[in-house]
Design a protein around this motif. Structure first.
Motif, short mmCIF file in Angstrom:
data_model
loop_
_atom_site.label_atom_id
_atom_site.label_comp_id
_atom_site.label_asym_id
_atom_site.label_seq_id
_atom_site.Cartn_x
_atom_site.Cartn_y
_atom_site.Cartn_z
N THR A 131 -8.62 3.20 3.44
CA THR A 131 -7.22 3.61 3.21
C THR A 131 -6.55 2.61 2.26
O THR A 131 -7.07 1.52 2.03
N ASP A 132 -5.40 2.99 1.75
CA ASP A 132 -4.72 2.12 0.79
C ASP A 132 -4.47 0.73 1.37
O ASP A 132 -4.57 -0.28 0.66
N GLY A 133 -4.15 0.67 2.66
CA GLY A 133 -3.83 -0.61 3.30
C GLY A 133 -5.04 -1.51 3.45
O GLY A 133 -5.02 -2.68 3.05
N THR A 163 -2.99 2.34 -4.32
CA THR A 163 -2.58 3.73 -4.11
C THR A 163 -3.68 4.72 -4.48
O THR A 163 -4.44 4.48 -5.41
N ASP A 164 -3.72 5.82 -3.72
CA ASP A 164 -4.54 6.95 -4.16
C ASP A 164 -3.59 8.05 -4.66
O ASP A 164 -3.96 9.22 -4.70
N LEU A 165 -2.37 7.64 -4.99
CA LEU A 165 -1.37 8.48 -5.66
C LEU A 165 -0.74 9.54 -4.77
O LEU A 165 -0.12 10.47 -5.27
N ASP A 166 -0.88 9.41 -3.42
CA ASP A 166 -0.20 10.37 -2.55
C ASP A 166 1.00 9.73 -1.86
O ASP A 166 1.56 10.29 -0.93
N GLY A 167 1.42 8.57 -2.34
CA GLY A 167 2.65 7.96 -1.83
C GLY A 167 3.86 8.61 -2.51
O GLY A 167 3.72 9.63 -3.19
N SER A 204 0.86 -1.18 0.00
CA SER A 204 0.00 0.00 0.00
C SER A 204 0.90 1.23 0.00
O SER A 204 1.83 1.34 0.79
N ASP A 205 0.62 2.10 -0.94
CA ASP A 205 1.26 3.40 -1.11
C ASP A 205 2.61 3.61 -0.41
O ASP A 205 3.65 3.21 -0.93
N GLY A 206 2.63 4.22 0.77
CA GLY A 206 3.89 4.56 1.44
C GLY A 206 4.79 3.36 1.72
O GLY A 206 6.03 3.50 1.78
MG MG Z 1 -2.29 6.99 -0.31
#
Ligand code: MG
Ligand code: ATP
Ligand code: PH2
Length: 239
Positions: free
Chosen positions: A155-157, A97-101, A78-80
């Motif tokens: 959330t991404d996770g 991802t919602d592309l904020d990683g 997930s993202d980060g």
């Molecule tokens: Mg994210």
């Protein structure tokens, strides 16, 4: 869309003050950007019947990173968490991802991996990044539209866990999914956003505990306690 999601989505909109109309706008935009999505069957082919590792960016990720390279499991990052994995030379199979990683990591993984990109009312301006990805499936948290899916989750996770369950994973093992009130150092959260982030993690926990009540996959956690998830240790990690 999974049964019971609509009510949970309404709860999220109310708690966080999001606009369903903005979420929908973002979803339409993403659907327009994604040309041909990755066939669902290809993603299911990676997950169905498998033990799947879902990696979050909580504080315990650092410990988990020591042993993940020795595990022969499909990985959803997930993202980060992606940056942490890449730094250890681990390329996950799927990224939620919602592309904020970390942008550099997303672009790198996006060249070869399956990117499950989530559209919501607060990431519309990031959606063009998707054009650089080779294999994308779009998701929305509202009603499914166009070729976007809603597997559930926030959330991404936790969305990665809902995805793995929906696509037939037999066992889902969490790492770095501490939730709780300590934000992991790999999570790129601005100080002003920390209170909201902790609220998001709380909501993720509630959703995972809901999932545990009806999941067909058996659920395990190697990080924090989550009701309905069996606690296990990653092999090779000292107690
Ligand atoms: Mg994210
Ligand atoms: N204690 C924690 N701190 C940070 N992330 C956590 C924690 N526990 C679990 N996670 C999971 O790790 C995921 C990736 O974390 P990170 O904060 O880096 O990504 P993010 O892109 O900011 O997340 P999101 O966009 O979903 O808010 C989160 O979506 C969350 O589900
Ligand atoms: N509208 C909206 N939806 C979301 C948001 C957000 O910031 N805005 N963040 C999420 C996970 O971080 C998931 N969904």
């Amino acid at each position: 869309m999974i049964r019971g999601w609509a009510a949970r989505y309404r709860g999220i909109l109310a708690e966080f003050g999001y606009s369903a109309a903005q979420d929908r706008l973002s979803a339409k935009e993403l659907d327009g950007i994604i040309g041909r999505p990755v066939p669902l069957g290809r993603i299911a082919g990676i997950l169905r019947g498998k033990t799947v590792l879902v990696v979050g960016a909580g504080p315990s990720l650092h410990r988990a990173l020591k042993v993940i390279p020795g595990l022969d499991l499909p990985i959803i990052a997930s993202d980060g968490a992606l940056r942490g994995l890449l730094d250890e030379g681990i390329m996950p199979d799927i990224i939620t991802t919602d592309l904020d990683g970390d942008t550099k990591s997303l672009l790198r993984a996006g060249r070869s991996r399956i990117m499950i990109v989530h559209a919501h009312g607060d990431n519309i301006e990031r959606l063009p990044m998707v054009r650089s990805f080779g294999n994308v499936l779009g998701t929305t948290q509202g009603r499914e539209l166009g070729r976007l899916y809603n597997f559930g989750g926030f959330t991404d996770g936790d969305r990665a866990v809902f995805l793995a369950e929906a696509l037939g994973a037999r066992k889902i093992v969490l790492a770095g999914m501490d939730l709780g009130s300590r934000i992991g150092s790999l999570s790129d959260t601005r100080p002003a956003d920390r209170a909201t982030k902790i609220k998001k993690l709380k909501r993720a926990r509630v959703l995972l505990e809901w999932l545990a009540g009806w999941s067909r996959a058996t659920l395990y956690t190697t990080s924090g306690y989550i009701r309905g998830f069996e606690r296990v240790r990653l092999p090779g990690l000292a107690p």
